[in-house]
Scaffold this active site. Sequence first.
Site, PDB file in Angstrom:
ATOM      1  N   GLN A 140       0.829  -1.204   0.000  1.00  0.00           N
ATOM      2  CA  GLN A 140       0.000   0.000   0.000  1.00  0.00           C
ATOM      3  C   GLN A 140       0.864   1.255   0.000  1.00  0.00           C
ATOM      4  O   GLN A 140       0.348   2.350  -0.196  1.00  0.00           O
ATOM      5  CB  GLN A 140      -0.951   0.000   1.208  1.00  0.00           C
ATOM      6  CG  GLN A 140      -2.076  -1.019   1.078  1.00  0.00           C
ATOM      7  CD  GLN A 140      -3.048  -1.010   2.252  1.00  0.00           C
ATOM      8  OE1 GLN A 140      -3.224  -2.015   2.917  1.00  0.00           O
ATOM      9  NE2 GLN A 140      -3.701   0.120   2.505  1.00  0.00           N
ATOM     10  N   ARG A 146      -9.523  -0.327   7.112  1.00  0.00           N
ATOM     11  CA  ARG A 146     -10.434   0.641   6.494  1.00  0.00           C
ATOM     12  C   ARG A 146     -10.732   1.793   7.456  1.00  0.00           C
ATOM     13  O   ARG A 146     -11.881   2.101   7.756  1.00  0.00           O
ATOM     14  CB  ARG A 146     -11.720  -0.035   6.064  1.00  0.00           C
ATOM     15  CG  ARG A 146     -12.416   0.756   4.948  1.00  0.00           C
ATOM     16  CD  ARG A 146     -13.572   0.008   4.370  1.00  0.00           C
ATOM     17  NE  ARG A 146     -14.114   0.719   3.234  1.00  0.00           N
ATOM     18  CZ  ARG A 146     -14.536   0.144   2.117  1.00  0.00           C
ATOM     19  NH1 ARG A 146     -14.473  -1.153   1.994  1.00  0.00           N
ATOM     20  NH2 ARG A 146     -15.034   0.846   1.139  1.00  0.00           N
ATOM     21  N   CYS A 147      -9.665   2.380   7.942  1.00  0.00           N
ATOM     22  CA  CYS A 147      -9.822   3.394   8.980  1.00  0.00           C
ATOM     23  C   CYS A 147      -8.561   4.213   9.020  1.00  0.00           C
ATOM     24  O   CYS A 147      -7.528   3.808   8.513  1.00  0.00           O
ATOM     25  CB  CYS A 147     -10.095   2.693  10.297  1.00  0.00           C
ATOM     26  SG  CYS A 147      -9.075   3.110  11.682  1.00  0.00           S
ATOM     27  N   GLU A 203     -13.212   5.241   4.126  1.00  0.00           N
ATOM     28  CA  GLU A 203     -13.260   4.549   5.405  1.00  0.00           C
ATOM     29  C   GLU A 203     -14.443   4.941   6.264  1.00  0.00           C
ATOM     30  O   GLU A 203     -14.776   4.246   7.224  1.00  0.00           O
ATOM     31  CB  GLU A 203     -11.951   4.816   6.133  1.00  0.00           C
ATOM     32  CG  GLU A 203     -10.829   4.320   5.260  1.00  0.00           C
ATOM     33  CD  GLU A 203      -9.470   4.779   5.710  1.00  0.00           C
ATOM     34  OE1 GLU A 203      -8.506   4.211   5.228  1.00  0.00           O
ATOM     35  OE2 GLU A 203      -9.384   5.687   6.518  1.00  0.00           O
TER      36      GLU A 203
END
Lengths: 805, 277
Positions: free
Chosen positions: A236, A383-384, A759
Amino acid sequence: MNDQTLTAEERAANLKGMGCARKRVEDVRFTQGKGNYVDDIKMDGMLFGDFVRSPYAHARVKSVNKEAALALPGVIAVLTAEDLAPLGLHWMPTLAGDKQMVLADGKVLFQGQEVAFVVAEDRYIAADAAELVDVDYEELPVITDPFESLKSDVVLREDLEGQTEGAHGPRKHHNHIFTWEQGDKDATEAVLAEADVVAEEMVYYHRTHPCPLETCGSVASMDKVTGKLTLYGTFQAPHAIRTVVSLISGIAEHNIRVISPDIGGGFGNKVGAYAGYVCSVVASIVTGKPVKWVEDRMENLMSTAFARDYWMQGKIAATKEGKITGLWCHTTADHGGFDACADPTKFPAGFMNICTGSYDIPMAYLAVDGVYTNKAPGGVAYRCSFRVTEAAYFIERMIEVLAIKLNMDAAELRRINFIKADQFPYQSALGWEYDSGDYHTAWEKALKAVDYDSLRAEQAQRVEDFKAGKTRKVLGIGLTHFTEIVGAGPVKNCDILGLGMFDSCEIRIHPTGSAIARLGTISQGQGHATTFAQIIASEIGLPADDITLEEGDTDTAPYGLGTYGSRSTPVAGAATAMAARKIRAKAQMIAAYLLEVHDNDVEWDVDRFAVKGAPERFKTMKEIAFAAYNQAIPGLEPGLEAVSYYDPPNMTYPFGAYICVMEIDVDTGEWEVRQFYALDDCGTRINPMIIEGQVHGGVTEALAIAMGQEIAYDEMGNIKTGTLMDFFIPTAWETPNYTTDHTVTPSPHHPIGAKGVGESPNVGGVPAFSNAVHDAFRPFGLVQSHMPHDHWRIWKIANNLGMHG
Amino acid sequence: MIPAGFEYHRPGDIASAIGILQEHGDEARVIAGGHSLIPMMKLRMAEMGHLVDLQGIDELKGIDIGAETITLGAMVTQHEMITHDGLAVAVPLIREAALQIADPQVRYVGTIGGNVANGDPGNDMPGLMQCLNASFELSGPDGIRSVAARDFYEAAYFTAREDEEILTRISIPKPGAGVGQAYEKQKRKIGDYATAAAAVMIGNGQASVAMTNLADTPIWSEEAGAWLAGGNIEGCVAAMLDAIDPVEDNRGPVEFKKHVAAVMLRRAIDRASSRAG
């Protein structure tokens, strides 16, 4: 000619720029199975690696016997810590200032830890050989509970023995990692002592896992002739990985090329550096051949980064009328065997200090203690944005608990305490400056959309019917108003391993008026190639369809910190707009030259510069592009390209109002989401269709987390949910329908006012589902219970409340 | 998730398949749809030198609706059972249960024979077959024999089938007119094994009750059936709760499973009764 007959609106529509629900350009290849993922990469002579992993959660590794494995035809090498030690690669630094074993160095600290790396001519031989490696373990006492760990005599990290100072300050115990404090402790405790009402609860956000569709993997290829290392991987943050590989391997950074190809979902799981990456690199250096390592689903769930596992003890103080006066939180954070969180350096508990949420809370205090246990390392932002989900879940539960204590409607309690629109920019008690928001407007819109008062009336009737024996189902209305903090971040306070968290974009306009843009980020499904082209289209007036977007190759893309924490749009999206504006500024000079007027006498009009007051005299961006390559313009270099490195002045603060209506069968614990309404305010909306897709995906992940998904261990440290049989991933069958909605409150400091959205649905969705479960049982006396709310835990709530007769 | 090496065989008839089993003894296993065996092989919890694929044996296929008996070839897929109109009329319970098994992709390949022969207590069909009083035809070196479903299951993955035998056919007595059937299953998600499931058949003064995944075999209780036939639902539930022996797992603790077992059973009884005429 079209350009002269079309209206400005028609010309703008043709660009498919910002605001257009443009179809995802990536899907042409993804829907045909033509994506190119790490496991699709094949190279001549490529070898395959596989790990020998520890079956024990805590054990001494007395010996590793490789003989039988090495005797198997096709096996090239078996690497252990002993082999990596001379290179200094048997341990690696983590992103959190700790270090982590690449291969077991004398002991193992979690089940599934990497002990040896087998390299063979094919994947099957590698797996067979891994079975033949004989490891002699001596079992040690296992600690899976962070509270126990802080009391235990058992030393988990013998390598740190005697070190009373860690990367983030003093260590209070040999299994303690750090204490992180924010806010004013004494003043907050004074507020609590004098408050009309104080509600106190333990809020546990259980351990789970991002579980992307594609697992982690890498292909390393060391070219011994050129001295260049090429490393493909599920990264990522490819640029940061290149720097880390250079620092730990000693290979000069210009001799390393890192490529993130298509990535099948990341959700934070692919931010960190893993043993497999290091081993594939070492194996390629040792053998001189490309080496592929790809983990399977069970390895992904048991060894690469988990998320959450926060025990949040909370106290919230208020007046009798419901005005919140103070918030106190002490979190015990289970980090597993190594501290491998992926947070900005100065934030060992991420942005947990956004835990005052959407509310105007004048006084607050937060302390987080990080603790080692015999569990897998990680603690990544699933996802945050760095523990925002934990913070949002904490405050949204505490609000509900306070509402119960005050015997007040939870929607009204929120309304009383929201930060008001005229208070922005808002300085929070825990140190953040919220950029913009209009919470009351969003909240009223949401309540109206679901007809909140009718729902409450229906619920009251349902309670009566239940008590009268007419039904065995209860009804829950789950409310959430969340505020995110995304777009890390300003270099002045955000770095990872010393790398400032700016991001970048380079745009080159081709002579015929098409373009290529390269960014420091990397899409894992977010649709960057679609949306970033839209930003450029709107900024410089070339059609989005004529703009190629590339990310992930460190030899070609400008340096950036990658994609996670909803940072791509707030940071790289800003860089994209700024680079485009540099191009437009040069284009203005070219246009003025071509039109034979002064630079200031032309003005921008959708896709062209026109002479002020004479709109029929213009040069389109396409014409300007060609001129940039064929005209000798005095005082201007040829060509038309720009690069921008954007250091954001602040985070962005997206917010939203989510409401979940849930039916629960008290006899079986089964649940059904009858309605789910999601209002998101992510500032300026670049592509409404992609936003909707993000919300659907994120809420579905939130559903999974709240209603069943967990990484659970038994007391021996054995993972109990290590396959998709037990680790809950919703199918289409379990996924409810969602209603999406929005308000638009642009970020005042972002060039295009965008805030990021990827997110938000996970951050807001989890408390919405969990609050629905709690709310269904509130009339029967429930105050607090822990996720995940799977059937038996819901049944247990009903059972404890005496609802089974 | 990489299996160990094995030899692959694809015989064209039952006799050849039995021959391969005889030749290799416990080194060999037959494979039907593979949905139980292949994951076990990938986990290296099952390793065998020889895999005998039954896909090429035509005589193991086909659904026959006779006057008295319904016959299912062992290689009939769940999908074929779901889409067979005659079967849906004759034994609606099978379609109802098959629709609860896994997902369409799995049901295209998963077979009735594999489902009942493996002895996995989580599988749905064994309890159903006990409820319906089916019998299993076993072909081996010594010929063909028939074993009642109610006598077939000994413990988890242990059945009355010998190593060199193949389960070839399933015979189900055709339920009489006026018989109502129902299958109730609680599961965590689609495709999951049951937290608890109940198969009930009732009508014409008779009843049969079996439950799934609440012991190391499916549980058919003669006593529970007798209570139900006599109209005593509470007696039926009590007898069944006495017969099951659930263990704690990720689906929940024992007390929860017993509670849910009773709920599923009552619901199945209600629905089967409403269909009985």
